[in-house]
Design a protein around this motif. Structure first.
Motif, PDB file in Angstrom:
ATOM      1  N   GLU A  12       0.835  -1.215   0.000  1.00 10.94           N
ATOM      2  CA  GLU A  12       0.000   0.000   0.000  1.00 10.94           C
ATOM      3  C   GLU A  12       0.865   1.258   0.000  1.00 10.94           C
ATOM      4  OE1 GLU A  12      -3.379   0.389  -0.296  1.00 10.94           O
ATOM      5  OE2 GLU A  12      -3.254  -1.742  -0.789  1.00 10.94           O
ATOM      6  N   LYS A  13       1.937   1.251   0.772  1.00 14.22           N
ATOM      7  CA  LYS A  13       2.837   2.406   0.795  1.00 14.22           C
ATOM      8  C   LYS A  13       3.473   2.623  -0.567  1.00 14.22           C
ATOM      9  CE  LYS A  13       4.135   2.434   5.662  1.00 14.22           C
ATOM     10  NZ  LYS A  13       5.229   2.257   6.627  1.00 14.22           N
ATOM     11  N   GLU A  14       3.868   1.549  -1.219  1.00  9.63           N
ATOM     12  CA  GLU A  14       4.473   1.648  -2.549  1.00  9.63           C
ATOM     13  C   GLU A  14       3.475   2.188  -3.551  1.00  9.63           C
ATOM     14  OE1 GLU A  14       7.406   1.490  -5.404  1.00  9.63           O
ATOM     15  OE2 GLU A  14       7.600   1.262  -3.236  1.00  9.63           O
ATOM     16  N   LYS A  15       2.209   1.706  -3.500  1.00  7.14           N
ATOM     17  CA  LYS A  15       1.165   2.221  -4.403  1.00  7.14           C
ATOM     18  C   LYS A  15       0.951   3.709  -4.180  1.00  7.14           C
ATOM     19  CE  LYS A  15      -1.687  -1.959  -4.831  1.00  7.14           C
ATOM     20  NZ  LYS A  15      -3.007  -2.525  -4.481  1.00  7.14           N
ATOM     21  N   LYS A  16       0.907   4.111  -2.911  1.00  7.02           N
ATOM     22  CA  LYS A  16       0.688   5.511  -2.573  1.00  7.02           C
ATOM     23  C   LYS A  16       1.834   6.376  -3.097  1.00  7.02           C
ATOM     24  CE  LYS A  16      -0.415   8.389   1.418  1.00  7.02           C
ATOM     25  NZ  LYS A  16      -0.559   8.446   2.874  1.00  7.02           N
ATOM     26  N   ARG A  17       3.067   5.905  -2.927  1.00 12.60           N
ATOM     27  CA  ARG A  17       4.225   6.656  -3.399  1.00 12.60           C
ATOM     28  C   ARG A  17       4.212   6.802  -4.916  1.00 12.60           C
ATOM     29  NH1 ARG A  17       8.419   3.426  -2.754  1.00 12.60           N
ATOM     30  NH2 ARG A  17       9.511   3.794  -4.678  1.00 12.60           N
ATOM     31  N   LEU A  18       3.877   5.730  -5.632  1.00 11.85           N
ATOM     32  CA  LEU A  18       3.789   5.794  -7.089  1.00 11.85           C
ATOM     33  C   LEU A  18       2.676   6.731  -7.550  1.00 11.85           C
ATOM     34  CD1 LEU A  18       4.375   2.033  -8.016  1.00 11.85           C
ATOM     35  CD2 LEU A  18       5.937   3.962  -8.399  1.00 11.85           C
ATOM     36  N   GLN A  20       1.515   9.371  -5.900  1.00 16.73           N
ATOM     37  CA  GLN A  20       1.966  10.742  -5.659  1.00 16.73           C
ATOM     38  C   GLN A  20       2.948  11.193  -6.733  1.00 16.73           C
ATOM     39  OE1 GLN A  20       3.515  10.531  -1.653  1.00 16.73           O
ATOM     40  NE2 GLN A  20       1.560  11.212  -0.762  1.00 16.73           N
ATOM     41  N   ARG A  21       3.836  10.311  -7.129  1.00 14.95           N
ATOM     42  CA  ARG A  21       4.810  10.638  -8.176  1.00 14.95           C
ATOM     43  C   ARG A  21       4.095  10.918  -9.493  1.00 14.95           C
ATOM     44  NH1 ARG A  21       9.394   6.378  -8.933  1.00 14.95           N
ATOM     45  NH2 ARG A  21       9.974   7.152  -6.893  1.00 14.95           N
ATOM     46  N   GLN A  22       3.078  10.104  -9.807  1.00 12.71           N
ATOM     47  CA  GLN A  22       2.313  10.290 -11.039  1.00 12.71           C
ATOM     48  C   GLN A  22       1.532  11.612 -10.996  1.00 12.71           C
ATOM     49  OE1 GLN A  22      -0.477   7.166 -11.741  1.00 12.71           O
ATOM     50  NE2 GLN A  22      -0.977   7.841 -13.810  1.00 12.71           N
ATOM     51  N   ASP A  23       0.912  11.920  -9.858  1.00 14.05           N
ATOM     52  CA  ASP A  23       0.179  13.172  -9.721  1.00 14.05           C
ATOM     53  C   ASP A  23       1.100  14.378  -9.895  1.00 14.05           C
ATOM     54  OD1 ASP A  23      -2.154  11.793  -9.279  1.00 14.05           O
ATOM     55  OD2 ASP A  23      -2.126  12.064  -7.085  1.00 14.05           O
ATOM     56  N   GLN A  25       3.869  14.496 -11.590  1.00 16.67           N
ATOM     57  CA  GLN A  25       4.238  14.569 -13.012  1.00 16.67           C
ATOM     58  C   GLN A  25       3.114  15.214 -13.828  1.00 16.67           C
ATOM     59  OE1 GLN A  25       7.246  13.664 -14.024  1.00 16.67           O
ATOM     60  NE2 GLN A  25       6.912  14.102 -16.172  1.00 16.67           N
ATOM     61  N   GLU A  26       1.854  14.826 -13.545  1.00 19.42           N
ATOM     62  CA  GLU A  26       0.712  15.405 -14.265  1.00 19.42           C
ATOM     63  C   GLU A  26       0.585  16.902 -13.996  1.00 19.42           C
ATOM     64  OE1 GLU A  26      -2.762  13.196 -13.161  1.00 19.42           O
ATOM     65  OE2 GLU A  26      -2.061  11.368 -14.132  1.00 19.42           O
ATOM     66  N   LYS A  27       0.792  17.316 -12.768  1.00 21.38           N
ATOM     67  CA  LYS A  27       0.725  18.746 -12.427  1.00 21.38           C
ATOM     68  C   LYS A  27       1.801  19.529 -13.163  1.00 21.38           C
ATOM     69  CE  LYS A  27      -1.229  18.295  -7.790  1.00 21.38           C
ATOM     70  NZ  LYS A  27      -0.968  18.475  -6.358  1.00 21.38           N
ATOM     71  N   MET A  28       3.009  18.955 -13.231  1.00 21.17           N
ATOM     72  CA  MET A  28       4.095  19.629 -13.924  1.00 21.17           C
ATOM     73  C   MET A  28       3.770  19.806 -15.410  1.00 21.17           C
ATOM     74  SD  MET A  28       8.096  18.559 -14.231  1.00 21.17           S
ATOM     75  CE  MET A  28       7.777  17.285 -15.450  1.00 21.17           C
ATOM     76  N   LEU A  29       3.244  18.751 -16.039  1.00 20.78           N
ATOM     77  CA  LEU A  29       2.871  18.849 -17.450  1.00 20.78           C
ATOM     78  C   LEU A  29       1.741  19.859 -17.662  1.00 20.78           C
ATOM     79  CD1 LEU A  29       2.994  15.072 -18.445  1.00 20.78           C
ATOM     80  CD2 LEU A  29       4.622  16.871 -19.089  1.00 20.78           C
ATOM     81  N   ASP A  30       0.794  19.913 -16.730  1.00 22.81           N
ATOM     82  CA  ASP A  30      -0.311  20.865 -16.822  1.00 22.81           C
ATOM     83  C   ASP A  30       0.201  22.302 -16.704  1.00 22.81           C
ATOM     84  OD1 ASP A  30      -3.058  21.558 -16.991  1.00 22.81           O
ATOM     85  OD2 ASP A  30      -3.047  21.951 -14.819  1.00 22.81           O
ATOM     86  N   ARG A  31       1.141  22.538 -15.789  1.00 20.89           N
ATOM     87  CA  ARG A  31       1.713  23.884 -15.643  1.00 20.89           C
ATOM     88  C   ARG A  31       2.453  24.305 -16.905  1.00 20.89           C
ATOM     89  NH1 ARG A  31       2.997  22.218 -10.295  1.00 20.89           N
ATOM     90  NH2 ARG A  31       5.076  21.651 -10.974  1.00 20.89           N
TER      91      ARG A  31
END
Length: 149
Positions: A12-18, A20-23, A25-31
Motif C-alpha cells: 500500500e505504501k508503494e502504491k501511494k508513493r507511485l 503521488q509521483r504520477q500526480d 508529473q501530471e501537475k508539472m505537465l499541466d503547468r
C-alpha cells in the motif's frame, strides 16, 4: 538470512508513493501546457465595470458615472448623540440581597443585566419597567430603570 517479505502495508505504501509521483508529473505537465509567459499586456488587463465588478472588457465610456470626492464617505460616521428610545420590559429576576437582576425587553425579548445602583425606585419580579441600555463590563446592561404604573 531471511528473505524480506512483501506485506500488505508495504504494498500500500508503494502504491501511494507511485500515485503521488504520477500526480506530481501530471501537475508539472499541466503547468507547462498552461504557461502564461509571453502573453500580451492586453490579455492580462482587468477592468472594473459600472457596477464595480471585475471584467475582461473595458467599460463603456458613455455609461461612466461621475461623483464629487466630497460625497465619498470612507470612514464610519461619527456618533451623534440624539434622542434614544426608552425601552420597556419586565423584571424577570431580581435578588434584593445580592443587588442584581435581569430584565426581559418587551419588543426584542433580549435579557439585560441590571444592578441595584441603576434603579431609580425599588423593583421586584414581574414589574413592568422602562430603561435605557448601556455597554457594561460584561456586555449590555440596563440603566436608569424606572417602574411603570
Amino acid at each position: 538470512m531471511a528473505k524480506a517479505r512483501e506485506t500488505f502495508g508495504k504494498k500500500e505504501k508503494e502504491k501511494k508513493r507511485l500515485k503521488q509521483r504520477q500526480d506530481k508529473q501530471e501537475k508539472m505537465l499541466d503547468r507547462k501546457a498552461n504557461n502564461k509567459e509571453g502573453k500580451s499586456l492586453e490579455d492580462m488587463m482587468a477592468y472594473i465595470d459600472e457596477e464595480g465588478n471585475i471584467s475582461s472588457t473595458p467599460p463603456d465610456p458613455r455609461r461612466k458615472k461621475t461623483f464629487k470626492a466630497e460625497d465619498m464617505q470612507i470612514s464610519v460616521p461619527k456618533y451623534e448623540p440624539g434622542e434614544e428610545e426608552v425601552r420597556s420590559g419586565v423584571v424577570a429576576f431580581f435578588n434584593g440581597e445580592k443587588g442584581f437582576g435581569f430584565i426581559n425587553d418587551a419588543k426584542t425579548g433580549e435579557r439585560f443585566f441590571v444592578h441595584i445602583s441603576q434603579l431609580l425606585e425599588p423593583v421586584s419580579e414581574n414589574d413592568k419597567v422602562s430603561f435605557d441600555v448601556e455597554a457594561g463590563d460584561r456586555g449590555l446592561s440596563a440603566v436608569h430603570v424606572k417602574k411603570l404604573a
